[in-house]
Design a protein around this motif. Structure first.
Motif, short mmCIF file in Angstrom:
data_model
loop_
_atom_site.label_atom_id
_atom_site.label_comp_id
_atom_site.label_asym_id
_atom_site.label_seq_id
_atom_site.Cartn_x
_atom_site.Cartn_y
_atom_site.Cartn_z
N ARG A 151 2.86 7.02 -6.98
CA ARG A 151 1.95 7.99 -7.60
C ARG A 151 2.40 9.43 -7.39
O ARG A 151 1.74 10.37 -7.83
CB ARG A 151 0.53 7.81 -7.04
CG ARG A 151 -0.08 6.43 -7.32
CD ARG A 151 -1.52 6.34 -6.84
NE ARG A 151 -2.02 4.98 -6.97
CZ ARG A 151 -2.13 4.12 -5.96
NH1 ARG A 151 -1.77 4.51 -4.74
NH2 ARG A 151 -2.59 2.90 -6.15
N CYS A 198 10.25 1.82 -7.71
CA CYS A 198 9.00 1.46 -7.03
C CYS A 198 8.33 0.26 -7.71
O CYS A 198 7.79 -0.62 -7.04
CB CYS A 198 8.05 2.65 -7.01
SG CYS A 198 8.51 3.96 -5.86
N LYS A 199 8.37 0.24 -9.03
CA LYS A 199 7.77 -0.88 -9.76
C LYS A 199 8.47 -2.18 -9.42
O LYS A 199 7.83 -3.23 -9.22
CB LYS A 199 7.84 -0.60 -11.27
CG LYS A 199 7.41 -1.76 -12.14
CD LYS A 199 6.00 -2.24 -11.85
CE LYS A 199 5.63 -3.41 -12.78
NZ LYS A 199 4.35 -4.05 -12.36
N ASN A 218 4.67 -8.27 -4.35
CA ASN A 218 3.58 -9.13 -4.82
C ASN A 218 4.00 -10.59 -4.87
O ASN A 218 3.20 -11.48 -4.52
CB ASN A 218 3.11 -8.67 -6.21
CG ASN A 218 2.00 -7.63 -6.14
OD1 ASN A 218 1.09 -7.74 -5.32
ND2 ASN A 218 2.09 -6.61 -6.97
N TRP A 226 0.83 -1.20 0.00
CA TRP A 226 0.00 0.00 0.00
C TRP A 226 0.87 1.25 0.00
O TRP A 226 0.65 2.19 -0.78
CB TRP A 226 -0.92 -0.02 1.22
CG TRP A 226 -2.01 1.02 1.19
CD1 TRP A 226 -1.86 2.38 1.27
CD2 TRP A 226 -3.40 0.79 1.03
NE1 TRP A 226 -3.07 3.01 1.20
CE2 TRP A 226 -4.04 2.06 1.05
CE3 TRP A 226 -4.18 -0.35 0.91
CZ2 TRP A 226 -5.42 2.21 0.94
CZ3 TRP A 226 -5.56 -0.21 0.80
CH2 TRP A 226 -6.16 1.06 0.80
N THR A 275 4.03 1.59 -0.92
CA THR A 275 4.82 1.72 -2.14
C THR A 275 3.96 2.19 -3.31
O THR A 275 4.39 3.02 -4.12
CB THR A 275 5.50 0.39 -2.49
OG1 THR A 275 6.23 -0.09 -1.35
CG2 THR A 275 6.48 0.55 -3.65
N GLU A 276 2.74 1.68 -3.39
CA GLU A 276 1.84 2.12 -4.46
C GLU A 276 1.44 3.58 -4.27
O GLU A 276 1.26 4.31 -5.25
CB GLU A 276 0.61 1.21 -4.50
CG GLU A 276 0.94 -0.18 -5.05
CD GLU A 276 -0.19 -1.17 -4.88
OE1 GLU A 276 -1.19 -0.81 -4.20
OE2 GLU A 276 -0.11 -2.29 -5.42
N ASP A 277 1.31 4.01 -3.03
CA ASP A 277 1.08 5.44 -2.78
C ASP A 277 2.28 6.27 -3.23
O ASP A 277 2.14 7.33 -3.84
CB ASP A 277 0.82 5.69 -1.29
CG ASP A 277 -0.67 5.54 -0.94
OD1 ASP A 277 -1.48 5.39 -1.87
OD2 ASP A 277 -0.99 5.59 0.26
N ILE A 322 7.33 -3.20 -5.99
CA ILE A 322 5.96 -3.70 -6.02
C ILE A 322 5.93 -5.14 -6.54
O ILE A 322 5.23 -6.00 -5.99
CB ILE A 322 5.06 -2.78 -6.88
CG1 ILE A 322 4.83 -1.45 -6.15
CG2 ILE A 322 3.73 -3.46 -7.20
CD1 ILE A 322 4.16 -0.39 -6.99
#
Length: 394
Positions: free
Chosen positions: A51, A63-64, A71, A44, A46-48, A67
């Motif tokens: 952006r 970041c990708k 995952n 959560w 890292t996805e924030d 992620i």
């Protein structure tokens, strides 16, 4: 996970079913589900972060990568949880209807929903739309918990079957699939020095290098090397686990390139989360040494104004440097003399080995003939003693 993130509370029916497991399985499941919830929290965050409008292309790529790794870890943990949860099922009912997802999949959904509620409640103070969503989210959680408990009841009673838990996820190339990194066989022992500013980390590492022949390395150097190798722009933006894996990978490379080196030192340990992950990967191969000294002593030794030391302390403490003490294998009170510090370091860096005794006759010691002959008669005389302690007659 984000600081003060909510714990994952399992519904009562599932909690009762889990309580029937053997202690070994119960502890394994508890650890796995806790880690799964932690990984979801990191995802959560890292996805924030990805952006963010001000991120460079290189930072977005970092970041990708994180992620994808998270995952992969999330799916591996869910599969591990299902290995335990699957034992709750009644294996004798092969004709029972098949459910669409495993128990761990529902637990994973519950974890994400718990995080969504928590983040929405935080946003509700400034966002009207988020405020209106909060009651509906709580309703979703109640429904999901009730559905999970009903599924557990059906599975235990044999009224439902669970699908095969393997997820067969792919992240990138098959040869890039994540695998847990382990210490190289050439990486025999590593001392990691931590502590606040001017506590003696560099002095200690230099002494161990000089007296024990250790290979001395800096954590920052290792991370930068790993980032360059992996094409990462900012390794410090990665998760603690990923940083630990990068550190261990570099340590392995140094150890494999210097096979005669039996001891490595790394400094400076300023991040409690990443060193905890590194300890989990390396076990006793890594020994964390925390050097403790009062603020007054550190200021005096530094030869700089107190505010300069305080400013450096503040930066290090913001990263968790002071919390490394709780993780340390050795805590050294470095308020005394340099001789006391060195004595501590000798015991840690070169622990005494058990001495093997060898029995030999005096004739094998290279003594002069007269001495060897006289010495050779001593054990014979001792063996000739009577039980009362007097010499036996010739």
């Amino acid at each position: 996970m984000t600081q003060n993130s909510p714990p994952l509370v399992l519904p009562p029916g599932l909690a009762r079913a889990i309580a029937t497991l053997q202690d070994k399985d119960l502890h394994r499941l508890d650890d796995t589900v806790t880690r799964l919830h932690t990984v979801n929290g990191r995802l959560w965050d890292t996805e924030d972060r990805v952006r963010g409008a001000l991120l460079s292309a290189a930072q977005v790529a970092d970041c990708k990568r994180e992620i994808d790794q998270l995952n992969a870890e999330r799916n591996a943990l869910a599969e591990r949880a299902d290995e335990v949860l699957g034992s709750l099922a009644d294996a004798g009912r092969a004709d029972a209807p098949l459910h669409t997802e495993t128990l761990a999949s529902v637990v994973d959904r519950l974890s994400v929903l718990t995080l969504r509620i928590w983040h929405s409640e935080r946003a509700a103070t400034r966002d009207e739309l988020a405020r209106r969503r909060v009651p509906a989210l709580h309703g979703q959680r109640e429904e999901l918990c009730a559905a999970l408990d009903a599924l557990v009841s059906d599975v235990v009673a044999g009224r439902r079957r669970l699908p095969v838990p393997a997820r067969f996820k792919l992240y990138g190339r098959d040869d890039a699939a994540p695998a847990e990194i382990k210490p190289s066989r050439h990486l025999r022992r590593v001392l990691a020095f931590g502590g606040l500013s001017e506590c003696g980390k560099s002095t200690s590492a230099e002494f161990v290098q000089r007296t024990c022949g250790a290979q001395r390395l800096k954590i920052g150097f290792l991370l930068r090397q790993a980032a360059h190798r992996e094409g990462l722009a900012d390794p410090y933006a990665l998760s603690a686990r990923r940083q630990a894996e990068l550190l261990l990978g570099e340590l392995n490379r140094f150890a494999d390139a210097h096979v005669d080196t039996r001891l490595f030192t790394i400094e400076s340990v300023h991040d409690d989360a990443s060193i905890a992950e590194l300890k989990a990967l390396m076990g006793d191969t890594l020994q964390i040494v925390y050097l403790d000294a009062s603020f007054a002593v550190r200021v005096e030794r530094s030869g700089t104004p107190a505010q300069a030391v305080a400013a450096k302390d503040e930066i290090k403490m913001s990263r968790g440097a002071h919390q490394v003490a709780a993780l340390a294998d050795h805590v050294i009170d470095n308020t005394g003399s340099i001789a006391a510090l060195r004595a501590h370091l000798r015991r840690i860096a070169a622990p005494s080995a058990a001495t093997a005794l060898r029995v030999a006759t005096p004739y094998g010691l290279g003594l002069p003939a007269a001495g060897g002959g006289a010495g050779g008669r001593v054990p014979e005389t001792v063996r000739g003693r009577s039980p009362g302690g007097r010499l036996a007659p010739p």
